[in-house]
Scaffold this motif. Structure first.
Motif, PDB file in Angstrom:
ATOM      1  N   GLY A 201       0.812  -1.203   0.000  1.00 59.55           N
ATOM      2  CA  GLY A 201       0.000   0.000   0.000  1.00 59.55           C
ATOM      3  C   GLY A 201       0.849   1.257   0.000  1.00 59.55           C
ATOM      4  N   TYR A 202       0.190   2.384   0.033  1.00 55.90           N
ATOM      5  CA  TYR A 202       0.864   3.671  -0.020  1.00 55.90           C
ATOM      6  C   TYR A 202      -0.041   4.719   0.620  1.00 55.90           C
ATOM      7  N   GLY A 203       0.580   5.746   1.171  1.00 58.46           N
ATOM      8  CA  GLY A 203      -0.163   6.890   1.677  1.00 58.46           C
ATOM      9  C   GLY A 203       0.270   8.131   0.935  1.00 58.46           C
ATOM     10  N   TRP A 204      -0.527   9.193   1.039  1.00 54.35           N
ATOM     11  CA  TRP A 204      -0.139  10.429   0.378  1.00 54.35           C
ATOM     12  C   TRP A 204      -0.536  11.652   1.206  1.00 54.35           C
ATOM     13  N   TYR A 205       0.201  12.698   0.967  1.00 50.57           N
ATOM     14  CA  TYR A 205      -0.029  13.999   1.608  1.00 50.57           C
ATOM     15  C   TYR A 205       0.096  15.019   0.496  1.00 50.57           C
ATOM     16  N   PHE A 206      -1.022  15.659   0.146  1.00 51.63           N
ATOM     17  CA  PHE A 206      -1.056  16.454  -1.075  1.00 51.63           C
ATOM     18  C   PHE A 206      -1.650  17.839  -0.800  1.00 51.63           C
ATOM     19  N   PRO A 207      -0.796  18.855  -0.622  1.00 57.37           N
ATOM     20  CA  PRO A 207      -1.284  20.234  -0.457  1.00 57.37           C
ATOM     21  C   PRO A 207      -1.493  20.890  -1.818  1.00 57.37           C
ATOM     22  N   LYS A 208      -2.579  21.657  -1.960  1.00 53.76           N
ATOM     23  CA  LYS A 208      -2.825  22.381  -3.214  1.00 53.76           C
ATOM     24  C   LYS A 208      -3.621  23.643  -2.890  1.00 53.76           C
ATOM     25  N   GLU A 209      -2.955  24.781  -3.055  1.00 58.08           N
ATOM     26  CA  GLU A 209      -3.520  26.074  -2.681  1.00 58.08           C
ATOM     27  C   GLU A 209      -4.069  26.001  -1.259  1.00 58.08           C
ATOM     28  N   ASP A 210      -5.384  26.165  -1.070  1.00 64.62           N
ATOM     29  CA  ASP A 210      -5.934  26.135   0.287  1.00 64.62           C
ATOM     30  C   ASP A 210      -6.629  24.806   0.588  1.00 64.62           C
ATOM     31  N   VAL A 211      -6.225  23.753  -0.102  1.00 68.55           N
ATOM     32  CA  VAL A 211      -6.812  22.424   0.082  1.00 68.55           C
ATOM     33  C   VAL A 211      -5.717  21.450   0.507  1.00 68.55           C
ATOM     34  N   LEU A 212      -6.035  20.613   1.487  1.00 70.88           N
ATOM     35  CA  LEU A 212      -5.111  19.576   1.924  1.00 70.88           C
ATOM     36  C   LEU A 212      -5.784  18.222   1.728  1.00 70.88           C
ATOM     37  N   ASN A 213      -5.132  17.351   0.955  1.00 68.21           N
ATOM     38  CA  ASN A 213      -5.670  16.026   0.668  1.00 68.21           C
ATOM     39  C   ASN A 213      -4.737  14.980   1.271  1.00 68.21           C
TER      40      ASN A 213
END
Length: 375
Positions: A201-213
């Motif tokens: 498996g894998y995890g992710w941390y994805f910031p984009k402008e004012d959104v955090l995924n």
């Protein structure tokens, strides 16, 4: 019963792109989707420059959430590796916005769109395809299946096997106040992927402008235990300062997709094509699927136009997809790992990530969906 040239089942990036291209070619496509747009779509939401070029979207002019990134990080066994490019390697977008934008553009080009129309049956007829929905019955000469890994077109014609490899995932996407965005800037300046210790498996941390995924995915089956992996990821992000304890994030939502590794679906037949997740085209390691969905949507539109106007066989579409994305066997990294014991597999991953920058660029390019990456 309403008649169209083509029915597209699924209004996501692959389906809307196919309909847009068909409408621009002068055909009359119908898009059917069970959801009403803008819909909530569980997806990390990164899209490559190649995919944006395919749908003729200029990132500088795109009117909704978009953030370019020219760096990414990859972590395995607590070892952290970073690579950077001179130009953007990918862009962060919000799927709710992006999907709606592409679907509305297909509608503006002349495609008919029916939302809230769940497909319940897809059957061949003497001169085409019959599609039954909760809002009516429709017929066309051909159908494009773009409805995700449970797409009814795939279920009807794709010879779906119980041996498929399915990835299950959960994610949280949160709008973050401007002051919190500023406070996270030093640690949230690039997307990050975290490979699970067992390589399943894998995890992710994805910031984009004012959104955090934030999300986690794992191959379904014994030992998947997605909740445990999710909590471990959150604990790690909090410990690293990437997720402050007092930052409330949205509840996690689940989704699944198929990887064309173990039992690839039949991609095309006399009257149908499968695109995107319906065809299992998401990338092995990261699950990036927007680019393959868009490109396969374009290729399917070209194939259907060729069938309707020049009587060209739709089966040729499958050959094009196999040339581009492989025949369904494990991808480059998966092939290497599958030949090795787990201990050797871990060693190989560490060795690849500790090699020179040029080699890491290839690895990161594969993960983030770039076909060609230069330093």
């Amino acid at each position: 019963m309403a008649h169209h040239d083509v029915i597209v089942v699924g209004g996501g990036p692959g389906g809307s792109t196919a309909a847009w291209r068909l409408a621009r070619a002068g055909l009359r496509p119908l898009v059917l989707d069970a959801a009403v747009f803008p819909r909530q779509k569980v997806c990390a939401g990164w899209v490559t420059p190649e995919a944006l070029a395919d749908v003729e979207v200029d990132p500088e002019k795109y009117p909704l959430t978009i953030q370019a990134f020219a760096a990414c990080r990859f972590e395995f066994e607590r070892a952290r590796h970073e690579t950077r490019w001179k130009t953007p390697a990918s862009y962060g977008i919000v799927r709710r916005e992006f999907d709606h934008y592409l679907l509305e553009r297909a509608r503006a080009a002349g495609a008919d769109v029916l939302e809230g129309a769940r497909v319940t049956e897809v059957t061949p007829e003497a001169d085409g395809i019959r599609v039954v929905t909760e809002r009516g019955v429709f017929a066309a000469k051909a159908v494009i299946g773009a409805g995700g890994h449970r797409c009814p077109v795939a279920q009807a014609f794709g010879e779906v096997s119980e041996q498929e490899e399915v990835v299950i995932a959960q994610e949280s996407e949160t709008r973050v106040a401007a002051d919190r965005v500023a406070s996270l800037r030093d640690v949230a300046d690039a997307p990050e992927l975290y490979v699970e210790p067992d390589l399943k498996g894998y995890g992710w941390y994805f910031p984009k402008e004012d959104v955090l995924n934030i999300g986690i995915g794992v191959v379904s089956g014994p030992g998947a235990d997605l909740p445990r992996r999710r909590e471990a990821l959150l604990a790690s992000l909090r410990a690293a300062g990437r997720l402050p304890e007092d930052l409330a994030i949205e509840p996690f939502r689940g989704h699944a997709y198929v990887v064309r590794r173990r039992a690839p679906r039949r991609l095309a037949g006399d009257r149908y094509c499968l695109v995107g997740d319906a065809a299992g085209l998401a990338r092995d390691l990261s699950g990036e699927g927007i680019g393959p969905a868009i490109r396969s949507g374009i290729l399917a539109a070209e194939a259907v136009e060729g069938k309707l106007r020049r009587s060209e066989p739709l089966e040729a579409y499958a050959k094009v997809i196999v040339r581009r994305y492989g025949s369904g066997e494990a991808g480059w990294l998966g092939r290497q790992l599958s030949r090795l014991p787990q201990t050797c597999a871990r060693f190989m991953v560490r060795a690849v990530l500790r090699t020179g920058a040029a080699r890491r660029h290839v690895v990161f390019g594969h993960i983030f969906g770039m076909r060609e990456v230069s330093s």
